[in-house]
Design a protein around this motif. Sequence first.
Motif, PDB file in Angstrom:
ATOM      1  N   ILE A   1      50.891  68.313  87.146  1.00  0.00           N
ATOM      2  CA  ILE A   1      51.213  68.759  88.508  1.00  0.00           C
ATOM      3  C   ILE A   1      50.849  70.231  88.688  1.00  0.00           C
ATOM      4  CG2 ILE A   1      53.144  69.256  90.076  1.00  0.00           C
ATOM      5  CD1 ILE A   1      54.416  66.614  89.008  1.00  0.00           C
ATOM      6  N   LEU A   2      51.171  71.055  87.702  1.00  0.00           N
ATOM      7  CA  LEU A   2      50.878  72.486  87.802  1.00  0.00           C
ATOM      8  C   LEU A   2      49.380  72.767  87.857  1.00  0.00           C
ATOM      9  CD1 LEU A   2      53.550  73.933  85.354  1.00  0.00           C
ATOM     10  CD2 LEU A   2      53.486  74.204  87.838  1.00  0.00           C
ATOM     11  N   ILE A   3      48.596  72.100  87.006  1.00  0.00           N
ATOM     12  CA  ILE A   3      47.164  72.408  87.022  1.00  0.00           C
ATOM     13  C   ILE A   3      46.475  71.857  88.269  1.00  0.00           C
ATOM     14  CG2 ILE A   3      46.991  72.588  84.516  1.00  0.00           C
ATOM     15  CD1 ILE A   3      45.460  69.925  84.554  1.00  0.00           C
ATOM     16  N   ASN A   4      47.138  70.943  88.946  1.00  0.00           N
ATOM     17  CA  ASN A   4      46.579  70.404  90.186  1.00  0.00           C
ATOM     18  C   ASN A   4      47.129  71.101  91.420  1.00  0.00           C
ATOM     19  OD1 ASN A   4      44.657  68.225  89.524  1.00  0.00           O
ATOM     20  ND2 ASN A   4      46.391  67.475  88.348  1.00  0.00           N
ATOM     21  N   GLY A   5      47.753  72.256  91.218  1.00  0.00           N
ATOM     22  CA  GLY A   5      48.177  73.082  92.343  1.00  0.00           C
ATOM     23  C   GLY A   5      49.606  72.876  92.798  1.00  0.00           C
ATOM     24  N   GLY A   6      50.335  71.988  92.143  1.00  0.00           N
ATOM     25  CA  GLY A   6      51.727  71.761  92.503  1.00  0.00           C
ATOM     26  C   GLY A   6      52.641  72.805  91.887  1.00  0.00           C
ATOM     27  N   THR A   7      53.916  72.614  92.114  1.00  0.00           N
ATOM     28  CA  THR A   7      54.913  73.534  91.575  1.00  0.00           C
ATOM     29  C   THR A   7      55.872  72.778  90.669  1.00  0.00           C
ATOM     30  OG1 THR A   7      56.481  73.139  93.374  1.00  0.00           O
ATOM     31  CG2 THR A   7      54.840  74.884  93.718  1.00  0.00           C
ATOM     32  N   LEU A   8      56.653  73.523  89.925  1.00  0.00           N
ATOM     33  CA  LEU A   8      57.680  72.881  89.101  1.00  0.00           C
ATOM     34  C   LEU A   8      58.664  72.108  89.967  1.00  0.00           C
ATOM     35  CD1 LEU A   8      58.457  75.574  86.383  1.00  0.00           C
ATOM     36  CD2 LEU A   8      57.297  73.388  86.079  1.00  0.00           C
ATOM     37  N   THR A   9      58.908  72.619  91.169  1.00  0.00           N
ATOM     38  CA  THR A   9      59.800  71.931  92.096  1.00  0.00           C
ATOM     39  C   THR A   9      59.238  70.554  92.456  1.00  0.00           C
ATOM     40  OG1 THR A   9      60.528  74.042  93.003  1.00  0.00           O
ATOM     41  CG2 THR A   9      60.975  72.093  94.317  1.00  0.00           C
ATOM     42  N   ASP A  10      57.930  70.487  92.695  1.00  0.00           N
ATOM     43  CA  ASP A  10      57.294  69.199  92.996  1.00  0.00           C
ATOM     44  C   ASP A  10      57.497  68.226  91.845  1.00  0.00           C
ATOM     45  OD1 ASP A  10      56.304  70.272  95.383  1.00  0.00           O
ATOM     46  OD2 ASP A  10      54.357  70.790  94.491  1.00  0.00           O
ATOM     47  N   GLY A  11      57.301  68.721  90.638  1.00  0.00           N
ATOM     48  CA  GLY A  11      57.473  67.875  89.465  1.00  0.00           C
ATOM     49  C   GLY A  11      58.900  67.411  89.287  1.00  0.00           C
ATOM     50  N   MET A  12      59.830  68.305  89.540  1.00  0.00           N
ATOM     51  CA  MET A  12      61.243  67.938  89.402  1.00  0.00           C
ATOM     52  C   MET A  12      61.634  66.909  90.454  1.00  0.00           C
ATOM     53  SD  MET A  12      62.255  69.354  86.716  1.00  0.00           S
ATOM     54  CE  MET A  12      63.961  68.949  86.804  1.00  0.00           C
ATOM     55  N   LYS A  13      61.095  67.050  91.648  1.00  0.00           N
ATOM     56  CA  LYS A  13      61.377  66.071  92.701  1.00  0.00           C
ATOM     57  C   LYS A  13      60.898  64.693  92.274  1.00  0.00           C
ATOM     58  CE  LYS A  13      61.201  69.091  96.757  1.00  0.00           C
ATOM     59  NZ  LYS A  13      60.420  69.458  97.953  1.00  0.00           N
ATOM     60  N   GLN A  14      59.679  64.622  91.724  1.00  0.00           N
ATOM     61  CA  GLN A  14      59.157  63.338  91.263  1.00  0.00           C
ATOM     62  C   GLN A  14      60.033  62.758  90.162  1.00  0.00           C
ATOM     63  OE1 GLN A  14      55.075  63.588  90.022  1.00  0.00           O
ATOM     64  NE2 GLN A  14      54.312  63.836  92.099  1.00  0.00           N
ATOM     65  N   LYS A  15      60.438  63.609  89.241  1.00  0.00           N
ATOM     66  CA  LYS A  15      61.270  63.150  88.120  1.00  0.00           C
ATOM     67  C   LYS A  15      62.612  62.645  88.639  1.00  0.00           C
ATOM     68  CE  LYS A  15      61.469  62.996  83.629  1.00  0.00           C
ATOM     69  NZ  LYS A  15      60.666  62.016  82.914  1.00  0.00           N
ATOM     70  N   MET A  16      63.214  63.349  89.572  1.00  0.00           N
ATOM     71  CA  MET A  16      64.505  62.945  90.121  1.00  0.00           C
ATOM     72  C   MET A  16      64.394  61.640  90.911  1.00  0.00           C
ATOM     73  SD  MET A  16      66.808  64.853  89.076  1.00  0.00           S
ATOM     74  CE  MET A  16      66.426  65.986  87.785  1.00  0.00           C
ATOM     75  N   GLU A  17      63.291  61.471  91.629  1.00  0.00           N
ATOM     76  CA  GLU A  17      63.091  60.221  92.363  1.00  0.00           C
ATOM     77  C   GLU A  17      62.988  59.053  91.392  1.00  0.00           C
ATOM     78  OE1 GLU A  17      59.728  60.905  94.905  1.00  0.00           O
ATOM     79  OE2 GLU A  17      60.847  62.267  96.199  1.00  0.00           O
ATOM     80  N   GLY A  18      62.306  59.272  90.274  1.00  0.00           N
ATOM     81  CA  GLY A  18      62.207  58.236  89.253  1.00  0.00           C
ATOM     82  C   GLY A  18      63.561  57.921  88.646  1.00  0.00           C
ATOM     83  N   LEU A  19      64.333  58.966  88.364  1.00  0.00           N
ATOM     84  CA  LEU A  19      65.677  58.765  87.814  1.00  0.00           C
ATOM     85  C   LEU A  19      66.576  58.051  88.823  1.00  0.00           C
ATOM     86  CD1 LEU A  19      66.322  62.144  85.974  1.00  0.00           C
ATOM     87  CD2 LEU A  19      65.949  59.904  84.943  1.00  0.00           C
ATOM     88  N   LYS A  20      66.413  58.390  90.096  1.00  0.00           N
ATOM     89  CA  LYS A  20      67.204  57.741  91.139  1.00  0.00           C
ATOM     90  C   LYS A  20      66.942  56.242  91.132  1.00  0.00           C
ATOM     91  CE  LYS A  20      67.724  57.456  96.130  1.00  0.00           C
ATOM     92  NZ  LYS A  20      67.088  57.770  97.406  1.00  0.00           N
ATOM     93  N   GLY A  21      65.669  55.880  91.059  1.00  0.00           N
ATOM     94  CA  GLY A  21      65.317  54.465  91.011  1.00  0.00           C
ATOM     95  C   GLY A  21      65.890  53.781  89.783  1.00  0.00           C
ATOM     96  N   ASP A  22      65.812  54.453  88.641  1.00  0.00           N
ATOM     97  CA  ASP A  22      66.369  53.892  87.408  1.00  0.00           C
ATOM     98  C   ASP A  22      67.875  53.701  87.520  1.00  0.00           C
ATOM     99  OD1 ASP A  22      63.829  53.945  86.325  1.00  0.00           O
ATOM    100  OD2 ASP A  22      64.188  55.716  85.075  1.00  0.00           O
ATOM    101  N   LEU A  23      68.554  54.685  88.106  1.00  0.00           N
ATOM    102  CA  LEU A  23      70.005  54.590  88.266  1.00  0.00           C
ATOM    103  C   LEU A  23      70.393  53.485  89.234  1.00  0.00           C
ATOM    104  CD1 LEU A  23      71.023  58.361  88.327  1.00  0.00           C
ATOM    105  CD2 LEU A  23      71.561  56.693  86.544  1.00  0.00           C
ATOM    106  N   GLU A  24      69.625  53.341  90.305  1.00  0.00           N
ATOM    107  CA  GLU A  24      69.896  52.261  91.263  1.00  0.00           C
ATOM    108  C   GLU A  24      69.735  50.901  90.597  1.00  0.00           C
ATOM    109  OE1 GLU A  24      67.177  53.193  94.420  1.00  0.00           O
ATOM    110  OE2 GLU A  24      68.616  54.504  95.437  1.00  0.00           O
ATOM    111  N   ASP A  25      68.673  50.764  89.802  1.00  0.00           N
ATOM    112  CA  ASP A  25      68.451  49.503  89.089  1.00  0.00           C
ATOM    113  C   ASP A  25      69.587  49.227  88.108  1.00  0.00           C
ATOM    114  OD1 ASP A  25      66.080  49.174  90.465  1.00  0.00           O
ATOM    115  OD2 ASP A  25      64.800  49.823  88.788  1.00  0.00           O
ATOM    116  N   ALA A  26      70.019  50.259  87.397  1.00  0.00           N
ATOM    117  CA  ALA A  26      71.105  50.099  86.431  1.00  0.00           C
ATOM    118  C   ALA A  26      72.407  49.711  87.141  1.00  0.00           C
ATOM    119  CB  ALA A  26      71.301  51.388  85.631  1.00  0.00           C
ATOM    120  N   ALA A  27      72.665  50.345  88.278  1.00  0.00           N
ATOM    121  CA  ALA A  27      73.885  50.024  89.032  1.00  0.00           C
ATOM    122  C   ALA A  27      73.866  48.581  89.513  1.00  0.00           C
ATOM    123  CB  ALA A  27      74.046  50.982  90.209  1.00  0.00           C
TER     124      ALA A  27
END
Length: 91
Positions: free
Chosen positions: A44-70
């Motif tokens: 993400i960083l080398i493609n012009g994104g920010t750490l915030t962008d990466g964290m958002k993607q990671k959190m969205e993935g975790l959200k989906g995992d948590l929803e599935d687990a619930a």
Amino acid sequence: MEKLIKEVCDKTGISEEQAKKAIIVVADALKEKMPHVFHNQIDILINGGTLTDGMKQKMEGLKGDLEDAAKNIGTKAEEFAKDVQQKMSDL
């Protein structure tokens, strides 16, 4: 990555192809030294994104995992309740 390639070209005087290869080599070297969970952040960083962008993607993935687990826990709880109810009826 185009912005980073241009910046490397401007600062070093190397060609775009050389800059791209250099960026990839550096990114791969960083990935070798860092845990796998950070590899996407590097991309993400080398493609012009920010750490915030990466964290958002990671959190969205975790959200989906948590929803599935619930949902899975809810299903298992319902099955357990039905089993208990059946056993109580059998008594």
